[in-house]
Design an enzyme around this catalytic site. Sequence first.
Site, mmCIF file in Angstrom:
data_model
loop_
_atom_site.group_PDB
_atom_site.id
_atom_site.type_symbol
_atom_site.label_atom_id
_atom_site.label_comp_id
_atom_site.label_asym_id
_atom_site.label_seq_id
_atom_site.Cartn_x
_atom_site.Cartn_y
_atom_site.Cartn_z
ATOM 1 C CE LYS A 1 23.097 -89.090 62.440
ATOM 2 N NZ LYS A 1 22.564 -88.710 61.119
HETATM 3 P P1 NAD Z 1 16.156 -80.064 63.884
HETATM 4 O O1 NAD Z 1 16.769 -80.108 65.221
HETATM 5 O O2 NAD Z 1 16.557 -78.996 62.939
HETATM 6 O O3 NAD Z 1 14.552 -79.983 64.069
HETATM 7 C C1 NAD Z 1 13.875 -80.946 64.821
HETATM 8 C C2 NAD Z 1 12.390 -80.621 64.777
HETATM 9 O O4 NAD Z 1 11.688 -81.709 65.384
HETATM 10 C C3 NAD Z 1 12.001 -79.375 65.544
HETATM 11 O O5 NAD Z 1 10.961 -78.698 64.863
HETATM 12 C C4 NAD Z 1 11.467 -79.921 66.871
HETATM 13 O O6 NAD Z 1 10.521 -79.067 67.508
HETATM 14 C C5 NAD Z 1 10.804 -81.205 66.370
HETATM 15 N N1 NAD Z 1 10.657 -82.209 67.424
HETATM 16 C C6 NAD Z 1 11.568 -82.620 68.317
HETATM 17 N N2 NAD Z 1 11.032 -83.534 69.146
HETATM 18 C C7 NAD Z 1 9.741 -83.707 68.735
HETATM 19 C C8 NAD Z 1 8.671 -84.502 69.176
HETATM 20 N N3 NAD Z 1 8.792 -85.316 70.216
HETATM 21 N N4 NAD Z 1 7.504 -84.417 68.503
HETATM 22 C C9 NAD Z 1 7.355 -83.594 67.449
HETATM 23 N N5 NAD Z 1 8.329 -82.812 66.993
HETATM 24 C C10 NAD Z 1 9.509 -82.869 67.634
HETATM 25 O O7 NAD Z 1 16.363 -81.513 63.247
HETATM 26 P P2 NAD Z 1 16.687 -81.877 61.729
HETATM 27 O O8 NAD Z 1 18.114 -81.588 61.456
HETATM 28 O O9 NAD Z 1 15.639 -81.327 60.865
HETATM 29 O O10 NAD Z 1 16.575 -83.476 61.804
HETATM 30 C C11 NAD Z 1 15.322 -84.129 61.851
HETATM 31 C C12 NAD Z 1 15.499 -85.564 61.394
HETATM 32 O O11 NAD Z 1 16.023 -85.576 60.055
HETATM 33 C C13 NAD Z 1 16.458 -86.408 62.211
HETATM 34 O O12 NAD Z 1 16.024 -87.747 62.201
HETATM 35 C C14 NAD Z 1 17.757 -86.318 61.426
HETATM 36 O O13 NAD Z 1 18.599 -87.425 61.682
HETATM 37 C C15 NAD Z 1 17.236 -86.351 60.013
HETATM 38 N N6 NAD Z 1 18.130 -85.790 59.000
HETATM 39 C C16 NAD Z 1 18.646 -84.544 59.136
HETATM 40 C C17 NAD Z 1 19.449 -84.025 58.113
HETATM 41 C C18 NAD Z 1 20.020 -82.615 58.160
HETATM 42 O O14 NAD Z 1 20.647 -82.185 57.192
HETATM 43 N N7 NAD Z 1 19.797 -81.866 59.218
HETATM 44 C C19 NAD Z 1 19.747 -84.806 56.982
HETATM 45 C C20 NAD Z 1 19.159 -86.074 56.870
HETATM 46 C C21 NAD Z 1 18.350 -86.534 57.896
#
Ligand code: NAD
Length: 379
Positions: free
Chosen positions: A71
């Site tokens: 990561k």
């Molecule tokens: P992203 O940046 O696309 O979106 C993040 C979202 O979370 C946004 O809507 C933001 O407003 C919200 N957010 C941020 N801080 C917040 C808070 N304090 N309270 C409430 N909402 C809040 O992120 P993502 O890529 O969707 O990733 C989200 C999670 O999923 C992370 O833990 C990431 O590791 C995990 N993840 C992502 C992927 C991927 O393909 N992007 C795959 C597996 C897991």
Amino acid sequence: MKLNDTYMHQVTLYDPDTGVTAYIVVDRLINGMCGGGCRMSPTVTMGEVGMLARTMTYKFAAMGVKVGGAKSGIVFDPRSPDRRKASAAFGKLSIPYLHSIYVTAEDMGTDAEDVRIIYENAGVDPIEFAKKQAEKLGITLELPEGVEFSNLGGESFEELITGYGVAEAADEATGLVGIALEGATAAVQGFGTVGAITARNLARRGVKVIAVTDIEGSIVSKDGLDVEKMIGARDAAGTVGRNKLDFDFTTGNGDGWLTAGADIIVPAAIANAISEKNIKKVDAKLILEGANIPITPGAQKKLMKKGVPIIPDFIANAGAAAGFGLILTGECKIEEVFGEFSARIRNGVRYCMEVSKKQNITTRQAAIQLAMENLEKLG
Ligand code: NAD
């Protein structure tokens, strides 16, 4: 099998021109390869990146994919206008890794454009890199370009895959806990890559999404939110433009996704979103961890006592890791990948629910057993 307490490799990187600090943790290499997304957040720490790298090891292993966990994290605010410069700086800083062992992708705070910028600045074509790595293992990769997934909604492959997988996990898990998915209510924390596409895929299966929480607070409607309109009103950081929504809703604080009374809740934003501090507010019948490590270990145990099943992150959100991993290791053709990773996610859901019940351990502990069993075979 047990993993070491220490990671294989961890490094802090610093770019004096932009002042950007970044971390890379390699937890494990399999066949000389490791993979895991790149997070951007002003508060990301080496400790967090390490835990996420370990989660990636579990994720690949639980899905039976021959890639090690890693990561990275860029210490920067993704809402800053200089966000793309920070991604470019990280691309240059991570050249030794991206040219040799590490495949990265989107994570919280980064999108497909950041990933493109990272690879461009590292001077790596990720497709060519994947082909070269595969050749070393005697595999000829055929990656057809421009494969359409319009039957699944027309989003890009990277954007679509994780949220689709979370909905598949929801389908399997609701069957096991005796909830009808169609007609159930759901609430989601986070409306970025994972949260929004999970909400879309749940809504397509007849789930009523009644609350969404992003960094600015909650948007709630007991009659069900119009997920498509909300996706249309999002900015690049996943913040929903409230003033762009033309249907009835109420707004509230950051707890709205917990307090709306949804059957299914999906933390899909930050780490430790559910902890001992707010656990009393959890009243759901099922939790799917869309985000990585969104529930503290103490809260997991309490929820188990309360009888609330949790589908752990490295099963529920394994879509992207499993999908890309299966393609890059030559195990699966791109056209078959949705069916294959869905089957593996569903298997993981059944395994962790059944073993948790039988051995009276948390679903996460059960899922780690699955990962360890597979890791033994994968090497
Ligand atoms: P992203 O940046 O696309 O979106 C993040 C979202 O979370 C946004 O809507 C933001 O407003 C919200 N957010 C941020 N801080 C917040 C808070 N304090 N309270 C409430 N909402 C809040 O992120 P993502 O890529 O969707 O990733 C989200 C999670 O999923 C992370 O833990 C990431 O590791 C995990 N993840 C992502 C992927 C991927 O393909 N992007 C795959 C597996 C897991």
